[in-house]
Design a protein around this motif. Structure first.
Motif, PDB file in Angstrom:
ATOM      1  N   GLY A  25       0.838  -1.203   0.000  1.00  0.00           N
ATOM      2  CA  GLY A  25       0.000   0.000   0.000  1.00  0.00           C
ATOM      3  C   GLY A  25       0.866   1.243   0.000  1.00  0.00           C
ATOM      4  N   TYR A  26       0.488   2.239  -0.815  1.00  0.00           N
ATOM      5  CA  TYR A  26       1.288   3.472  -0.917  1.00  0.00           C
ATOM      6  C   TYR A  26       0.435   4.730  -0.749  1.00  0.00           C
ATOM      7  CZ  TYR A  26      -0.829   3.144  -5.501  1.00  0.00           C
ATOM      8  OH  TYR A  26      -1.763   3.030  -6.505  1.00  0.00           O
ATOM      9  N   GLY A  27      -0.879   4.564  -0.625  1.00  0.00           N
ATOM     10  CA  GLY A  27      -1.776   5.716  -0.471  1.00  0.00           C
ATOM     11  C   GLY A  27      -2.627   5.502   0.772  1.00  0.00           C
TER      12      GLY A  27
END
Ligand code: SIN
Length: 192
Positions: A25-27
């Motif tokens: 996950g990056y957001g």
């Protein structure tokens, strides 16, 4: 490609017979883990950059006034830092629904801070999806975010929560922090 990627993602069965899968996950997946996970670890993926280039009609905006959320764009040599979650494959039904506005599951190598790596999944909204907005001046992105709100709340909450989560991870992101700074300036101007 239509906005709704649920049917396409359901056909991605690569990890279906695994007991567990790593999800990168990056957001919002960094700061809002609304799914059960077995373990979570700070992680990164290579040759991608985080950008507020994806439109949000379903969470942080509406059809007539879309917000902006992050996606990843290819950039040779770049590293995107985020959080990886070890989940069971059943969690992807919920995740596909949550990420349905243009995001496709992609298999990728996920690197951990101890130097190890494993193949897992990341959701990416490419430039081919109908909700993609693309590059814009970071001040204009901040202005759009300041004015957008959707069923999941104000678009500004998404930006501020992401910036805060990256600070907590000690992984500064110049693009995210610049938009956060412009948002602060815009809000300060509104008060004067
Ligand atoms: C992610 O967080 O990994 C995908 C983008 C988002 O849901 O904000």
């Amino acid at each position: 490609m239509s906005h709704d990627t649920i049917a396409i993602n359901r056909r991605m069965d690569r990890f279906d017979r695994h007991d567990s899968v790593w999800l990168f996950g990056y957001g919002s997946l960094i700061f809002k883990a609304d799914f059960p996970f077995i373990e979570r670890r700070p992680a990164s993926i290579g040759n991608w950059s985080r950008r507020f280039w994806q439109g949000s009609h379903d969470h942080r905006g509406t059809e007539s006034a879309p917000g902006r959320v992050v996606t990843l764009v290819p950039e040779l040599g770049a590293t995107c830092h985020g959080m990886a979650y070890l989940v069971t494959p059943e969690e992807f039904a919920h995740l596909d629904h949550r990420e349905k506005n243009g995001y496709l599951r992609l298999a990728t190598d996920i690197g951990f801070e101890d130097g190890s790596a494993i193949e897992g999944i990341v959701y990416i909204a490419t430039h081919e999806n109908a909700a993609f907005l693309g590059a814009a001046d970071e001040r204009d992105i901040a202005r759009q975010i300041a004015g957008a709100r959707g069923p999941s709340g104000p678009n500004s909450d998404y930006l501020l929560a992401l910036a805060q989560a990256l600070r907590e991870l000690d992984k500064p992101d110049a693009h995210v922090f610049a938009i956060e700074r412009h948002l602060g300036e815009l809000l300060a101007q509104q008060l004067t």
